[in-house]
Design a protein around this motif. Structure first.
Motif, short mmCIF file in Angstrom:
data_model
loop_
_atom_site.label_atom_id
_atom_site.label_comp_id
_atom_site.label_asym_id
_atom_site.label_seq_id
_atom_site.Cartn_x
_atom_site.Cartn_y
_atom_site.Cartn_z
N GLY A 9 0.79 -1.23 0.00
CA GLY A 9 0.00 0.00 0.00
C GLY A 9 0.82 1.27 0.00
N THR A 10 2.14 1.18 -0.22
CA THR A 10 2.92 2.41 -0.09
C THR A 10 2.44 3.50 -1.04
N ASN A 11 2.13 3.15 -2.27
CA ASN A 11 1.55 4.16 -3.15
C ASN A 11 0.08 3.84 -3.33
N SER A 12 -0.77 4.74 -2.86
CA SER A 12 -2.20 4.42 -2.79
C SER A 12 -2.80 4.18 -4.16
N VAL A 13 -2.30 4.86 -5.16
CA VAL A 13 -2.87 4.71 -6.50
C VAL A 13 -2.57 3.32 -7.05
N VAL A 14 -1.29 2.98 -7.04
CA VAL A 14 -0.89 1.68 -7.57
C VAL A 14 -1.57 0.57 -6.75
N ALA A 15 -1.64 0.76 -5.42
CA ALA A 15 -2.21 -0.26 -4.56
C ALA A 15 -3.68 -0.49 -4.86
N SER A 16 -4.46 0.59 -4.98
CA SER A 16 -5.89 0.37 -5.17
C SER A 16 -6.16 -0.19 -6.56
N ILE A 17 -5.38 0.25 -7.54
CA ILE A 17 -5.58 -0.30 -8.88
C ILE A 17 -5.24 -1.80 -8.88
N VAL A 53 -4.23 -4.67 2.84
CA VAL A 53 -3.25 -3.70 2.36
C VAL A 53 -2.17 -3.53 3.40
N TRP A 54 -0.93 -3.66 2.97
CA TRP A 54 0.19 -3.54 3.89
C TRP A 54 0.78 -2.14 3.85
N LEU A 63 -4.67 3.53 2.83
CA LEU A 63 -4.41 4.01 1.48
C LEU A 63 -4.49 5.52 1.38
N TYR A 117 2.36 8.32 1.38
CA TYR A 117 3.37 8.10 0.34
C TYR A 117 4.10 9.40 0.04
#
Lengths: 376, 360
Positions: free
Chosen positions: A123-131, B155-156, B161, B166
């Protein structure tokens, strides 16, 4: 008076092109910067690294894995052999999404019991993670549907007629979801602002520091003539650079033009005046070159980030959204996106035109007055 | 340096203001996206379907409209980012156990956000569709009347989110590279312009001593500013600090020297203040924003950008920063990046000394 003004304008043009600093800045901003923005700030969330921990190792689990890696969005990058290894892969950033298929996977499916598949997302980058999370979830849910149908012994001919909700998603304005064309257009708009603020700020202060403004003072020129003569070469050069960079992004990145180019250029002229107003105001306040430049950066950078050029205004907290109203670039970005991507016209955009006009009028009046007072 | 309050004030105010602005303005969070509905079926089923989207928290119902024209207008003006057109036979089809179609229009004018929105819609729709099938099978008396496979997403590192988590760890690296070289180069060049540097050249000070003497005040100032940013980030914005704070502060100090070193090197390449500003702008400030993975992970960017990122120290420091701050990693995992930053710093300082020696 006409000859006098013409001579003055000629002098200003000559002076303008002698300045290496300004030429480098203009060339770089309009030739390089917009391209850089198009490349470097455009996320393309494809080929995310998928890690799989298959504790079942059955035909069913490999079917699911096969479906997960079948799209261009996910690349099967690593097979983990244990939960610990999966953690390590996520820690090291080698895997964006990890899928853990439990040992009981196929047994539970055969027994008709629901089975959970763990989806671990970096989840470090929210955009990449949610996609990434949504890609994987949607694929698993579709697979689940297949399994349900398979298990219920429905004849294959009837599958298409089973109840379902089919979402036909259509993306408007940028159907390919190509972030490059957005960022490139943004880059052109913000470079216009940058140049149109920095150049007048620098030019007037330099003249003042060099003392040449006193010479102009004793010359038989009215302040307004001086202002016009000063602004004309700047406007000509800035606008030429702007048009070149616009052409550049249209040709190289394929930025579409849905609306009226004439309307866009009208907005650009209004915006240019507003930005000149900011630059000239700075030049009347700053004591020396360094102050003028630092003050310009100080204004330009927040305006860029608050205007929806890099991140959408709608996502910002309410306070920031209100602050963004004082940035002319916000209106100009709305207009640019509206005309280029959405193809809307004055009917939808007139409040933004009005705002730009207001900004330009106020700032130019203010700076002309201050400049006039200094001259007389 | 202290004698110029304007300069000193700016070196403190500029980075701190930017930090506040960026941490709040630069956000890509998708939450409460305005959603408009044209429901031609006017049915309970359609309402329940839309409810799935609204209750997810990612969408907010702003309007029920009565024609497609209104939807188009709302998308055009940005009042709605997503529009659902539910056809007349939607609930009838579902009641008669047939597939039903829904048209979903997404505003793609900001593509990155649109991509996230499309992902949520797709996943929520898939789960709604599955629920419909499960209910049907239930009515048919099938024994397996539950979801077959359920994705359990975890989510880790940043479960909420929040893009702030970030952006902020990346800001330390970006702001230092954006402002430290600018202020350092300007300061040193100004001193040279005023001629005071010649006094130093004739004095028996060696170049490396001069470099140290020049570097230390700027490093101290920039480091102090960065510590303020760090404190605001952790205590003000509640960005987590999962790793060792002391390790992070130590590496921040190394990186501060590195960015001041960039400024020092620039100052030896130009004689005018304008030149210094131009170099700092093009050589440090812009790359700080473009080539540091500031908005998105570098791995998701085109190869050309990735190679450029490798040239600038902000990229390495941002990796270190996110690894420590978000992932709680220690030296044994991040040492390669640490080594690169240290080598980079030494090279810069040696380079600046050599250039200066030549001038003397």
């Amino acid at each position: 008076m006409g000859i006098r003004l013409a001579a003055l304008i000629r002098k200003e043009f000559l002076q303008f092109f002698r300045d290496r600093f300004v030429i480098i800045l203009v060339a770089w901003a309009f030739m390089v910067d917009a391209l850089l923005m198009g490349y470097s700030l455009a996320l393309k969330p494809e080929h995310l690294a998928l890690g799989v921990l298959d504790q079942d190792r059955s035909q069913r689990s490999s079917q699911l894995i096969q479906q997960l890696s079948a799209t261009r969005y996910l690349d099967l990058a690593h097979w983990a052999s244990s939960g610990r290894e999966m953690n390590m892969l996520l820690d090291q950033g080698k895997v964006d999404v990890g899928v853990v298929i439990p040992a009981s996977f196929s047994r539970q499916i055969d027994l008709g019991q629901p089975v959970r598949v763990q989806v671990l997302v970096d989840g470090t980058n929210s955009v990449v993670a949610s996609i990434g999370a949504n890609y994987v979830s949607a694929i698993i849910l579709r697979h689940s549907r297949q399994v349900l149908i398979e298990r219920s012994a429905i004849a294959p001919s009837q599958v298409a007629a089973l109840p379902a909700i089919v979402g036909r998603i259509r993306v408007w304005y940028n159907p390919g979801l190509d972030a490059t064309i957005y960022m490139a257009l943004s880059g052109v708009l913000l470079d216009l602002m940058f140049i149109a603020i920095v150049i007048p700020a620098v030019a007037v202060v330099r003249e003042r520091v060099a003392g040449t403004i006193e010479q102009l003072l004793v010359a038989p020129i009215r302040p307004i003539e001086l202002l016009v003569a000063k602004m004309l070469p700047m406007a000509a050069v800035t606008f030429t650079g702007f048009v070149i960079s616009l052409l550049e992004v249209v040709v190289i990145f394929g930025v579409p033009l849905q609306g009226s180019l004439l309307l866009f250029f009208t907005a650009s002229v209004l915006f240019l005046f507003a930005a000149f107003g900011i630059g000239l105001s700075i030049s009347t306040i700053a004591q020396n070159l360094q102050q003028a430049l630092l003050a310009s950066f100080f204004l330009v950078i927040p305006m860029v980030f608050l205007s929806g050029t890099m991140t959408p205004v709608d996502s910002m907290p309410a306070v920031m959204q209100y602050i963004s109203y004082v940035s002319p670039l916000r209106y100009f970005t709305d207009i640019g996106v509206g005309i280029f991507f959405k193809g809307v016209g004055l009917a939808a955009l007139w409040p933004r035109f009005l705002a730009l006009f207001g900004f330009g009028f106020l700032l130019l009046t203010f700076s002309a007055q201050r400049l006039g007072r200094r001259l007389t | 340096m202290r004698r110029d309050p304007y300069f000193l004030g700016l070196s403190v105010v500029l980075p701190i203001t930017m930090f506040f602005l960026f941490s709040h303005a630069v956000t890509l969070d998708v939450r409460d996206m305005p959603l408009a509905v044209y429901d031609r079926s006017r049915s309970q089923t359609a309402r329940r379907y839309i409810d799935r989207f609204v209750s997810s928290g990612y969408f907010r119902l702003v309007a029920h409209v009565d024609d497609v024209g209104a939807l188009n207008r709302m998308l055009g003006t940005g009042q709605a980012k997503v529009a659902f057109v539910i056809p007349q036979d939607f609930s009838r089809n579902l009641h008669n156990n047939r597939p039903a179609e829904v048209q979903i229009l997404v505003d793609g004018s900001f593509p990155t956000t649109a991509q996230v929105i499309v992902g949520y819609i797709d996943a929520i729709n898939a789960s709604a569709s599955q629920a419909v099938l499960v209910r049907y099978l239930e009515r048919q008396g099938q024994r397996s009347s539950q979801l077959a496979i359920e994705p359990a997403v975890r989510v880790w590192y940043d479960p909420a989110l929040k893009s702030m988590n970030y952006i902020v760890p990346g800001l330390y690296g970006v702001i230092l590279l954006a402002f430290a070289p600018l202020l350092t180069a300007l300061g040193v060049v100004r001193e040279r312009e005023s001629g005071s540097i010649h006094q130093i050249f004739v004095s028996p000070v060696r170049p490396y001593q001069f470099i140290l003497g020049k570097t230390i005040p700027y490093c101290a100032l920039m480091f102090a500013v960065t510590l303020v940013l760090l404190a605001v980030g952790i205590y003000g914005f509640r960005v987590p600090m999962r790793g060792n704070l002391l390790l992070f502060v130590a590496l921040l100090a190394v990186y501060t020297v590195c960015t001041v070193g960039v400024g020092l090197l620039f100052s030896t390449l130009t004689r005018s203040q304008l030149g210094a500003i131009l170099l700092a702008l093009l050589g440090a400030m812009m790359p700080a924003f473009y080539f540091s993975g500031f908005l998105y992970p570098v791995e998701q960017l085109p190869a050309f950008v990735r190679y450029n990122c490798y040239l600038f120290p902000a990229y390495y420091f941002n990796r270190i920063s996110r690894d420590i701050v978000l992932k709680g990693m220690g030296l044994q995992q991040i040492w390669p990046d640490v080594l690169i930053i240290m080598a980079y710093t030494s090279l810069l300082l040696v380079g600046a000394s050599l250039r200066l020696k030549k001038k003397v």
